[in-house]
Design a protein around this motif. Structure first.
Motif, mmCIF file in Angstrom:
data_model
loop_
_atom_site.group_PDB
_atom_site.id
_atom_site.type_symbol
_atom_site.label_atom_id
_atom_site.label_comp_id
_atom_site.label_asym_id
_atom_site.label_seq_id
_atom_site.Cartn_x
_atom_site.Cartn_y
_atom_site.Cartn_z
ATOM 1 N N ALA A 168 32.206 21.905 -40.207
ATOM 2 C CA ALA A 168 32.884 21.744 -41.613
ATOM 3 C C ALA A 168 32.594 20.659 -42.297
ATOM 4 N N ASP A 169 31.223 19.934 -42.567
ATOM 5 C CA ASP A 169 31.094 18.896 -43.340
ATOM 6 C C ASP A 169 31.120 19.084 -44.716
ATOM 7 N N LEU A 170 30.857 18.074 -45.573
ATOM 8 C CA LEU A 170 31.133 18.066 -47.145
ATOM 9 C C LEU A 170 30.355 19.174 -47.667
ATOM 10 N N MET A 171 28.830 19.434 -47.110
ATOM 11 C CA MET A 171 28.312 20.728 -47.744
ATOM 12 C C MET A 171 29.216 21.772 -47.538
ATOM 13 N N PHE A 172 29.626 21.965 -46.432
ATOM 14 C CA PHE A 172 30.340 23.237 -46.072
ATOM 15 C C PHE A 172 31.702 23.489 -46.863
ATOM 16 N N ALA A 191 30.130 16.897 -55.014
ATOM 17 C CA ALA A 191 29.691 16.895 -53.539
ATOM 18 C C ALA A 191 28.228 15.665 -53.911
ATOM 19 N N LEU A 192 27.562 16.082 -54.674
ATOM 20 C CA LEU A 192 26.271 15.266 -55.134
ATOM 21 C C LEU A 192 26.565 13.820 -55.197
ATOM 22 N N PHE B 62 18.793 8.951 -57.565
ATOM 23 C CA PHE B 62 19.810 9.843 -57.440
ATOM 24 C C PHE B 62 19.358 11.152 -56.607
ATOM 25 N N ILE B 63 18.145 11.810 -57.088
ATOM 26 C CA ILE B 63 17.835 12.867 -56.221
ATOM 27 C C ILE B 63 17.129 12.572 -55.134
ATOM 28 N N PRO B 67 20.972 15.315 -50.748
ATOM 29 C CA PRO B 67 20.440 16.429 -49.862
ATOM 30 C C PRO B 67 19.845 17.497 -50.822
ATOM 31 N N LEU B 68 18.413 17.918 -50.274
ATOM 32 C CA LEU B 68 17.847 18.982 -51.142
ATOM 33 C C LEU B 68 18.665 20.353 -51.017
ATOM 34 N N LEU B 69 19.312 20.488 -49.854
ATOM 35 C CA LEU B 69 19.978 21.735 -49.680
ATOM 36 C C LEU B 69 21.063 21.797 -50.915
ATOM 37 N N LEU B 70 21.899 20.746 -51.118
ATOM 38 C CA LEU B 70 22.894 20.653 -52.016
ATOM 39 C C LEU B 70 22.260 20.832 -53.446
ATOM 40 N N GLN B 71 20.964 20.317 -53.771
ATOM 41 C CA GLN B 71 20.366 20.641 -55.042
ATOM 42 C C GLN B 71 19.890 22.096 -55.133
ATOM 43 N N ILE B 72 19.508 22.768 -54.138
ATOM 44 C CA ILE B 72 19.068 24.255 -54.059
ATOM 45 C C ILE B 72 20.441 24.869 -54.616
#
Lengths: 221, 222
Positions: A168-172, A191-192, B62-63, B67-72
């Protein structure tokens, strides 16, 4: 809903996720640095077996994807009777991957220490272990710190993948929030920004500070 | 302990091979986008307009730090919120192309900066336009020193394509996952995917080094 309202409403979950990301980052960083040192030294060893295993390790982990390694450790290792929970699998996979890249930096750093330093250590009758620990490694460390800064950013980004084995990290958390609210732009946007702040205003300044600190310690500042 | 089943491995091999095709296609298409866009970003960072330089510089930072995963996910899910529907392939290519264009722009930038100042001045002295200057003087000389970085990112993009599986692009990991859940066997598919990755990326890295040497020699750079 604008992004500020979004953050005000969902900050506890974003914060919990960020905490988990930071925890994964620290554990993976410690493991990665340890592996990098070990493998980097082994690759420089005169023992063929040690050198061979370091090369194999480095090529395997640099030749395949982090995601492949993560899935392999999480889904396949249990079949060998080695069951690990997802939290551990996450930072172990990321740490082992970064360790392979770091090993090359360690090797390069050690090779960049001038030859005279090796000879001087030999001349004052130091044992190989003493020479490495007291003369070579400290100087190698200063030389290799700048590329480690980039590697640490890669490490932070790599931790986002642990969300795919449900850590359960930030991405999750972000994905979960998106799934229940469909506020995609706000969720992924927030999140970005959090990842960017972590990388640009935490990791990078820390590595810069470490570089300056080490250079001062070595009397190079 | 474990039981590796050869028949099962053989049975799933054709599916993995065709997925390898998709992986290579994704890597190739993503790299093509990154090559072009990266050059544009690199040149934009050298433009005399301070505002543009600043925006592009921050964008690249920034890019590169997220993480690439988040950008996808971002590109795939945010489009529909504003009425733009992108297929998984389309959003995947945009995400991966954009991500790597930022890395490549740094490589190009290094190459462009390595061109001696006299060359820039000579181009100006010959009254070349900006386009002529880049196309005929600067870029041909910048590429050789950028080659090794460009090659590394080709292998890098190949190794990052598994992330496209999260939005349903049928590349290697996606297929291995599907096979695994159909047959409740993960040992063979994931191990084979690992081996396929090694079998492609290790020789590719070697080939790229060879090609690099050849291009350098051809350009008379030793």
């Amino acid at each position: 809903m604008n992004i500020f309202d979004f953050v005000i409403q969902y900050w506890p979950r974003l914060l919990a996720g960020t905490g988990m990301t930071v925890a994964q980052f620290f554990l993976a960083a410690v493991l990665g640095v340890a592996i990098a040192l070990l493998m980097g030294l082994m690759k420089l060893s005169s023992n063929k077996l040690l050198r061979g295993s370091a090369v194999t390790y480095i090529e395997i982990f640099r030749g395949t994807s982090l995601l492949v390694q993560l899935y392999w450790i999480f889904f396949v290792l249990p079949l060998f009777g080695l069951s690990i929970d997802k939290f551990t699998a996450g930072y172990v996979a990321v740490g082992m991957n970064i360790g392979a890249y770091g090993a090359e930096l360690v090797r390069g750093g050690i090779l960049s220490v001038p030859k005279g330093q090796w000879e001087a250590a030999l001349a004052i009758n130091m044992s190989p272990a003493q020479r490495m620990r007291r003369i070579i490694l400290p100087q190698a460390l200063v030389n290799m710190l700048p590329p480690w800064g980039n590697l640490m950013i890669e490490l932070l980004k790599g931790t986002a993948l642990v969300s795919l084995i449900s850590v359960a990290d930030l991405m999750f958390e972000t994905k979960q929030i998106n799934g229940s609210t469909f506020l995609s732009a706000q969720a992924f946007g927030a999140a970005l920004i959090i990842y960017y702040v972590l990388a640009r205003f935490m990791v990078t300044p820390f590595m810069r500070w470490l570089e300056a600190y080490m250079a001062r310690k070595m009397g190079r500042a | 302990m474990f039981d590796w089943k050869w028949e099962f491995a053989w049975e799933i091999l054709p599916r993995l091979v065709s997925a390898t095709g998709n992986t290579l296609l994704a890597a190739g298409a993503g790299y093509a986008i990154a090559l072009v866009l990266g050059l544009a970003l690199a040149i934009a960072q050298r433009s005399p307009y301070r505002g543009l330089t600043f925006v592009v510089r921050e964008f690249v930072e920034f890019i590169r730090s997220t993480p690439l995963l988040l950008q996808i996910f971002f590109i795939f899910y945010v489009g529909p919120q504003f009425g733009i529907r992108l297929s998984p392939w389309m959003s995947g290519m945009i995400a991966i192309g954009l991500h790597y264009s930022c890395y490549l722009s740094e490589v190009y930038r290094g190459g462009i900066e390595s061109v001696p100042k006299g060359q820039w001045e000579a181009a100006i002295a010959l009254n070349m336009t900006t386009v002529q200057k880049y196309r005929r003087v600067i870029i041909p000389q910048a590429i050789p020193s950028a080659l090794s970085g460009m090659g590394n990112y080709l292998v890098g993009i190949f190794k990052d394509t598994p992330m496209l599986s999260v939005i349903g692009v049928a590349e290697l990991i996606h297929t291995a996952n599907a096979i695994g859940s159909e047959h409740y066997r993960f040992l063979e598919p994931f191990t084979m995917v690992g081996i396929i990755f090694l079998a492609i990326s290790l020789p590719a890295a070697g080939l790229i080094r060879l090609a690099e040497g050849r291009v350098r020699r051809k350009l008379g750079l030793k």
